[in-house]
Design a protein around this motif. Structure first.
Motif, PDB file in Angstrom:
ATOM      1  N   ALA A 200      13.016   8.219  12.151  1.00 22.31           N
ATOM      2  CA  ALA A 200      13.517   7.355  13.221  1.00 22.31           C
ATOM      3  C   ALA A 200      13.647   8.122  14.531  1.00 22.31           C
ATOM      4  CB  ALA A 200      14.867   6.766  12.821  1.00 22.31           C
ATOM      5  N   LEU A 201      14.100   9.370  14.461  1.00 21.94           N
ATOM      6  CA  LEU A 201      14.204  10.197  15.667  1.00 21.94           C
ATOM      7  C   LEU A 201      12.825  10.445  16.262  1.00 21.94           C
ATOM      8  CD1 LEU A 201      16.920  12.728  14.477  1.00 21.94           C
ATOM      9  CD2 LEU A 201      17.152  11.102  16.365  1.00 21.94           C
ATOM     10  N   GLU A 202      11.834  10.657  15.400  1.00 19.68           N
ATOM     11  CA  GLU A 202      10.472  10.862  15.897  1.00 19.68           C
ATOM     12  C   GLU A 202       9.960   9.603  16.586  1.00 19.68           C
ATOM     13  OE1 GLU A 202       6.059  12.270  14.251  1.00 19.68           O
ATOM     14  OE2 GLU A 202       7.771  12.209  12.897  1.00 19.68           O
ATOM     15  N   LEU A 203      10.232   8.437  15.998  1.00 21.35           N
ATOM     16  CA  LEU A 203       9.837   7.183  16.633  1.00 21.35           C
ATOM     17  C   LEU A 203      10.443   7.040  18.027  1.00 21.35           C
ATOM     18  CD1 LEU A 203      10.119   4.504  13.786  1.00 21.35           C
ATOM     19  CD2 LEU A 203       8.051   5.083  15.077  1.00 21.35           C
TER      20      LEU A 203
ATOM     21  N   LEU B  70      17.646   2.100  13.806  1.00 19.51           N
ATOM     22  CA  LEU B  70      16.340   1.937  13.161  1.00 19.51           C
ATOM     23  C   LEU B  70      16.292   2.582  11.785  1.00 19.51           C
ATOM     24  CD1 LEU B  70      13.969   2.643  16.200  1.00 19.51           C
ATOM     25  CD2 LEU B  70      14.587   0.431  15.225  1.00 19.51           C
ATOM     26  N   ALA B  71      17.032   3.677  11.594  1.00 20.17           N
ATOM     27  CA  ALA B  71      16.985   4.402  10.324  1.00 20.17           C
ATOM     28  C   ALA B  71      17.455   3.536   9.161  1.00 20.17           C
ATOM     29  CB  ALA B  71      17.826   5.672  10.406  1.00 20.17           C
ATOM     30  N   THR B  72      18.377   2.620   9.404  1.00 21.25           N
ATOM     31  CA  THR B  72      18.876   1.761   8.325  1.00 21.25           C
ATOM     32  C   THR B  72      17.859   0.716   7.904  1.00 21.25           C
ATOM     33  OG1 THR B  72      19.860   0.154   9.854  1.00 21.25           O
ATOM     34  CG2 THR B  72      21.234   2.037   9.186  1.00 21.25           C
TER      35      THR B  72
ATOM     36  N   LYS C 126      11.039  -6.017  14.908  1.00 23.40           N
ATOM     37  CA  LYS C 126      12.383  -6.402  14.503  1.00 23.40           C
ATOM     38  C   LYS C 126      12.791  -7.700  15.207  1.00 23.40           C
ATOM     39  CE  LYS C 126      13.272  -2.629  12.100  1.00 23.40           C
ATOM     40  NZ  LYS C 126      13.505  -2.656  10.632  1.00 23.40           N
ATOM     41  N   THR C 127      13.790  -8.367  14.648  1.00 23.65           N
ATOM     42  CA  THR C 127      14.435  -9.468  15.356  1.00 23.65           C
ATOM     43  C   THR C 127      15.564  -8.849  16.179  1.00 23.65           C
ATOM     44  OG1 THR C 127      13.950 -10.957  13.516  1.00 23.65           O
ATOM     45  CG2 THR C 127      15.612 -11.685  15.114  1.00 23.65           C
TER      46      THR C 127
END
Length: 363
Positions: free
Chosen positions: A147-150, A178-180, A215-216
């Motif tokens: 997620a950090l890379e994203l 995002l990680a969840t 995502k929503t």
């Protein structure tokens, strides 16, 4: 696949006898009448649907009710009346324990002021939601790192929050959400504390991520330009009510009332409008029906306004707007472009040798 979110006739009233206040509002009482009795109607009869993978922006001035509305969507505030459904589940019918489970796994929130733990590393902050879920350390480290890379923070995993700029701290907050792998992201004025250039970078980051993750998202802002840039649909709130709900083009071209019209008067229309909003649809049929003899400029309904201006400047004919089957669905005369610009922003004065269409193109 993201899921849909539905809000139906939501009310939130603070003060004495809130249920009675809702009935008064339904019978036609206004906000000021209730305030005189020591009751505050923060949200009044709000209904909307957010489709899967859509960015739904709620905007309005301070005190309009937008943040209160957001907090009812994940149960942080209990509605006085109305329902919230996500992925077919009635969230307003859940108990506290079930709501905590939904917030841990299905709905993530990105706050305005980052809300990072200063005593945890960047990686640990990004993995926090997974730790709450009870995910094993190796798995949460892997997912938080991804997620950090994203979010453009590869290499910063071992840093501390106070070593990061404001924009980078906000990226950590986004990475944590995002990680969840939650299907629904709620973003409450998430970029408003950032400097303008960093804020625009974060908007770019969100749009890029959305192309991949779909995502929503419900995004709260008081900034109209931010709303126009991010929102697939936009709900404009005033005094607790949603006064208009539509696309950016709907709101710019067809404001629902004088309040919305005054709100949008300073928006740079050239950054929002497309050919579908400005074309003349009286002419339809084959490409040849556009009225030019040959070689006219052609666009699609999604062609941005600025590109239309450039096309118009290159041709003496109207720009022909064609659908995917190369059928003519409309034309854009140069005077239409000038009219839309004149309605919302100044047209540059022509330089020597320019005609008016070239001036529009430069805008």
């Amino acid at each position: 696949m993201s899921a849909s979110l539905e809000a139906e006739h939501l009310y939130k009233v603070f003060g004495r006898r809130p249920s009675e206040a809702v009935e008064r509002l339904r019978d036609g009482a206004d906000r000021e009448e209730l305030r005189a009795d020591g009751t505050t109607a923060a949200v009044i009869d709000a209904s909307f649907t957010v489709d899967p993978g859509q960015i739904f922006v709620v905007m309005g001035l301070s005190g309009s009710g937008k943040s209160t509305l957001l907090r009812m969507l994940n149960g942080l505030l209990e509605p006085t009346a109305g329902t919230v459904r996500f992925d077919g589940q009635d969230l307003t019918a859940l108990g506290d324990r079930e709501l905590r489970e939904v917030r841990a796994r299905k709905i993530s929130m990105v706050f305005q002021h980052f809300a990072l733990f200063p005593h945890r590393s960047v990686l640990e902050n990004a993995a926090y939601g997974l730790a709450v879920q009870g995910v094993a350390k190796a798995e949460r480290t892997k997912r938080a790192t991804e997620a950090l890379e994203l979010c453009g923070l590869a290499g910063w995993e071992k840093s501390w929050p106070d070593e990061l700029s404001g924009g980078m701290q906000q990226r950590v907050g986004l990475a944590r959400a995002l990680a969840t792998d939650a299907d629904l992201l709620l973003m409450d004025e998430s970029f408003s504390a950032l400097d303008p250039l960093i804020r625009r970078d974060m908007q770019d980051q969100l749009l890029q991520l959305q192309q991949t993750l779909k995502k929503t998202i419900v995004f709260i802002t008081h900034d109209l330009n931010e709303a126009m840039r991010l929102g697939d649909r936009i709900a404009v709130m005033r005094d607790g009510r949603i006064v208009q709900n539509g696309t950016a083009e709907d709101i710019l071209v067809r404001p629902a009332n004088d309040y919305v019209a005054s709100f949008i008067q300073d928006v740079d229309r050239s950054r929002v409008l497309t050919a579908s909003a400005v074309m003349d649809t009286d002419v339809r049929g084959d490409e040849a029906d556009c009225g030019c003899t040959s070689g006219c400029e052609t666009a699609t309904p999604d062609t941005p306004f600025t590109e239309l201006c450039a096309m118009s400047a290159r041709s003496t004919h109207p720009v022909a707007v064609l659908d995917d089957s190369r059928r003519l669905v409309g034309v854009v005369p140069g005077r239409r472009l000038i009219g839309f610009l004149a309605d919302g922003q100044a047209i540059p004065a022509p330089r020597e040798g320019d005609d008016k269409a070239e001036a529009v193109a430069r805008a």
